[in-house]
Design a protein around this motif. Structure first.
Motif, short mmCIF file in Angstrom:
data_model
loop_
_atom_site.label_atom_id
_atom_site.label_comp_id
_atom_site.label_asym_id
_atom_site.label_seq_id
_atom_site.Cartn_x
_atom_site.Cartn_y
_atom_site.Cartn_z
N ALA A 51 1.04 -1.06 0.07
CA ALA A 51 0.46 0.47 -0.32
C ALA A 51 0.91 1.07 0.06
O ALA A 51 0.58 2.38 0.24
CB ALA A 51 -0.91 0.10 0.91
N ASP A 52 2.32 1.30 0.00
CA ASP A 52 2.99 2.35 0.02
C ASP A 52 3.25 2.72 -1.36
O ASP A 52 2.86 2.03 -2.42
CB ASP A 52 4.60 1.61 0.66
CG ASP A 52 5.79 3.13 0.16
OD1 ASP A 52 4.97 4.07 0.46
OD2 ASP A 52 6.94 2.69 0.10
N PRO A 53 2.57 4.45 -1.44
CA PRO A 53 2.69 5.11 -2.79
C PRO A 53 3.66 5.26 -3.18
O PRO A 53 4.01 4.71 -4.52
CB PRO A 53 1.82 6.45 -2.26
CG PRO A 53 2.64 6.46 -0.69
CD PRO A 53 2.24 5.43 -0.22
N PHE A 54 4.95 4.85 -2.86
CA PHE A 54 6.13 4.95 -3.17
C PHE A 54 5.91 3.49 -4.31
O PHE A 54 7.13 3.65 -5.27
CB PHE A 54 7.55 5.44 -2.12
CG PHE A 54 7.38 6.98 -1.55
CD1 PHE A 54 6.76 8.29 -2.76
CD2 PHE A 54 7.06 6.94 -0.53
CE1 PHE A 54 6.91 8.73 -1.73
CE2 PHE A 54 6.84 7.76 -0.25
CZ PHE A 54 6.73 9.31 -0.09
N ALA A 55 6.01 2.84 -3.53
CA ALA A 55 6.09 0.80 -4.37
C ALA A 55 5.55 1.53 -6.04
O ALA A 55 6.57 0.68 -6.90
CB ALA A 55 5.63 0.23 -3.73
N LEU A 56 4.04 2.10 -5.48
CA LEU A 56 3.70 2.45 -7.25
C LEU A 56 4.75 3.55 -7.89
O LEU A 56 4.83 2.68 -9.18
CB LEU A 56 2.18 2.99 -6.74
CG LEU A 56 1.64 2.74 -7.74
CD1 LEU A 56 1.28 1.80 -8.75
CD2 LEU A 56 -0.09 3.55 -8.04
#
Length: 682
Positions: free
Chosen positions: A81-86
């Protein structure tokens, strides 16, 4: 602030729907930059960040596309759910070049993970792509359509739409990879996912949240980044911190949502003046009057805030926007005279027609008059149906229920048409107009109750010099009464501004600095008299020079010459000569038009008139001269002495005779330019 684009290279000519960026510092925005594609934009941003980092400055960079997707999407795609992973996932997969990119194919690949009918839609390519519908027919979205913040901001677009009006989806896909690279390269913190304790912060913006209508001549995207950059860079630290105090660790947030009204009020305030607004071009020493006025006109802009005032409270204030007529004036056709109304004109000869009962008076609802008949009408009355012409009552003979008059009379005679003065929807008064009695009457006539106006310009007045004492006090040998302060305070009041009396100060630099601090807190402009040259006791110019925002303008003018111009705590300062005659001359010629501009009005150019001279003078070249003058018997006569110490000459005079920079020989009857004091606004 950056307005992003998800499309291809937009060409060499600046245009809408492209990438635009604007840098602003301390509430002052630079010219917007046109960036034709994302490769150029990323390079431009990287170079800017390198320069700012090297200079030790902090940067808030705003981008007008979502920093995150609706809840659940990041985890479904990346497993986290980490936006930086996306961000990182997209950065590894997006292929981008000025002539094209793979955003539609990548969106289709994502869709196929979830059945091929969503969440993305719109295929902008000529070829079909499996899993990416061109329209929303059969569309299925396994995720929320909007983020929580978008539910709070009406008018925002969905991040799932990749093309057409509001194609935010393409901007996100093509923007997050760029942010991912810049974040990693410069160690930026992205809001609201991280604490903003780095030197570089990324913030999501939406210009439509606060930016109003676009002025003529501006490209909308350029105007929006200009205004948002100006607004955010001018926020007080505590205000900025309050706006950043939100949490949404997965979806992101739009800067300012929930505080739109407050931001709009801040956005309506004008920018500050720049520190170099009074700087002279290199090599300039003596400045002709005309050049000095042109420089002031070009560099000054309104500095007063904007508020709404009732028409009855707006007199003396400057309109901040054009005023649109809410009602036509007159609202209905009406009669301009007392008389008798009927339909159509009449040719030559005697005419008789029956008179219907009753009359039409001002304020009456329009009645009806049958064809061929007339009715009594009074001035200002709305014309009854069937009436378009009025014959004056003194041209009519009345007898036995009929009227008799002699033609010809034209159709429409003695009547006023609907809106012949002002039509509903027309611009009745333009921005920058100072509202006087006539303007107040017009505003009332067209149905306007409230108008946006600039707040009054507050002008502080400071007298300097150890030789000054208050009028009426005991004056020792060598002391003089302070004549400048009452003169300048009254001038400010007559010009329609708000005077702020700061008193006087002796030749004490520390006390003067303290008084200037107080004046800057209370006023939008400071006028000082005395101490504006370069001598040992000229503390005004010395303090402004120490503050790093002072220029001594040596103006080729008589009386006057030295004019110290600068900023004190971002407030402009006009350092006038200490001599009363020179002080008033410089105040009217230079400060009066500057005050008008700072107050929101257009630049004031005093109207002069060519009249025959009633005096003799041989003028040398090199300076523009302003002689105290008045008109008598159709000729301009001047005060006998040109000495700057002759204060009585100011009271004697009713205006100036302006003599040009060049040499002139004047004898009685020679045409000269006379400027009455009223032309300066007094």
């Amino acid at each position: 602030m950056v307005d992003w684009s998800g499309g291809n290279d937009t060409g060499p000519k600046p245009r809408a729907d492209a990438i635009w960026a604007c840098v602003a510092r301390m509430g002052r925005a630079e010219a917007p930059q046109y960036l034709r594609n994302r490769c150029l934009a990323e390079d431009w941003l990287a170079e800017l960040f390198e320069e700012e980092q090297a200079a030790g400055r902090r940067v808030l960079a705003g981008f007008d596309f979502p920093f995150g997707y609706p809840a659940g999407f990041a985890k479904a795609v990346t497993g986290s759910a980490d936006p930086f992973a996306l961000w990182a996932w997209l950065e590894r997969r997006i292929e981008d070049a000025p002539a094209g990119n793979n955003r539609f194919d990548l969106a289709a690949e994502i869709n196929r993970r979830f059945g091929g009918k969503g969440p993305f839609w719109f295929n902008g390519l000529k070829r079909d792509i499996e899993g990416l519908p061109r329209r929303k027919t059969g569309y299925v979205n396994p995720f929320p359509e909007r983020r929580a913040v978008e539910e709070r901001a009406p008018g925002t677009f969905s991040c799932w739409q990749l093309g057409g009006t509001g194609a935010v989806g393409s901007q996100v896909l093509m923007g997050l990879p760029v942010l991912a690279r810049l974040r990693q390269r410069f160690g930026a913190a992205a809001w609201p996912f991280e604490r903003l304790d780095n030197w570089l912060a990324f913030v999501e913006i939406w210009p439509s949240l606060t930016v109003g209508s676009v002025p003529d001549g501006w490209i909308r995207d350029a105007w929006q980044v200009h205004e948002v950059a100006r607004l955010v860079s001018g926020l007080a630290p505590e205000k900025l911190q309050n706006l950043l105090n939100v949490e949404n660790p997965e979806e992101g947030w739009i800067f300012g949502v929930g505080q739109e009204d407050e931001l709009r009020q801040i956005a309506a305030q004008p920018p500050r003046l720049s520190n170099d607004c009074f700087a002279l071009p290199p090599g300039v020493n003596w400045t002709p009057v005309e050049d000095a006025l042109h420089m002031l006109e070009a560099r000054l802009h309104p500095v007063t805030g904007i508020e709404t005032a009732g028409v009855d409270q707006a007199t003396g204030r400057v309109l901040a926007e054009d005023v649109i007529a809410e009602r036509s004036n007159p609202p209905l056709p009406n009669t301009a005279v007392d008389g008798y109304g009927f339909a159509g004109g009449r040719g030559p000869g005697v005419h008789r027609m029956p008179l219907v009962s009753g009359r039409a008076a001002a304020g009456d609802a329009p009645g009806q008059v049958r064809e061929g008949a007339a009715q009594r009408v009074l001035t200002g009355a709305a014309l009854p149906d069937g009436v378009d012409t009025v014959v004056l009552q003194e041209d009519v003979t009345l007898s036995a229920g009929e009227i008799t008059f002699r033609g010809p009379i034209k159709p429409g005679a003695n009547t006023r048409r609907t809106g012949e003065d002002v039509q509903q929807g027309d611009v009745a008064l333009t921005r920058g107009t100072r509202v006087g009695p006539a303007e107040a009457a017009l505003l009332a006539a067209i149905g306007v109750r409230q108008v946006p106006v600039h707040k009054p310009l507050r002008v502080a007045v400071v007298s300097t010099g150890a030789e000054l004492v208050e009028a009426g006090a005991t004056a020792a040998d060598g002391q003089i009464f302070d004549a400048n302060r009452p003169m300048l305070l009254e001038m400010i009041r007559r010009l329609g501004h708000q005077p702020v009396d700061m008193g006087r100060v002796g030749d004490d630099r520390a006390q003067l600095a303290q008084l200037l601090d107080q004046a800057a807190d209370q006023a939008d402009l400071i006028l000082t008299s005395g101490g504006a040259s370069a001598g040992d006791e000229d503390h005004v110019s010395a303090l402004l020079k120490e503050a790093g925002a002072m220029t001594l303008w040596r103006i080729a003018v008589k009386p006057g010459r030295p004019l110290a111009l600068g900023l004190w705590s971002d407030v402009p300062v006009f350092g006038l000569p200490g001599n009363p005659v020179a002080a008033l001359t410089c105040a009217l010629v230079f400060a009066a038009p500057a005050m008008a501009r700072l107050a929101g009005a257009p630049w004031l150019t005093p109207q002069g008139f060519e009249v025959p001279a009633g005096f003799t003078k041989a003028k040398k070249p090199g300076r523009t001269e302003f002689l105290r003058a008045r008109i008598r018997d159709g000729r301009a006569e001047v005060f006998l002495s040109e000495g700057s110490g002759r204060v009585s000459g100011l009271s004697w005079a009713e205006g100036f005779v302006e003599l040009p920079h060049e040499a002139v020989e004047i004898t009685p009857g020679t045409p000269v330019r006379y400027i009455p004091f009223g032309s300066f606004g007094l």
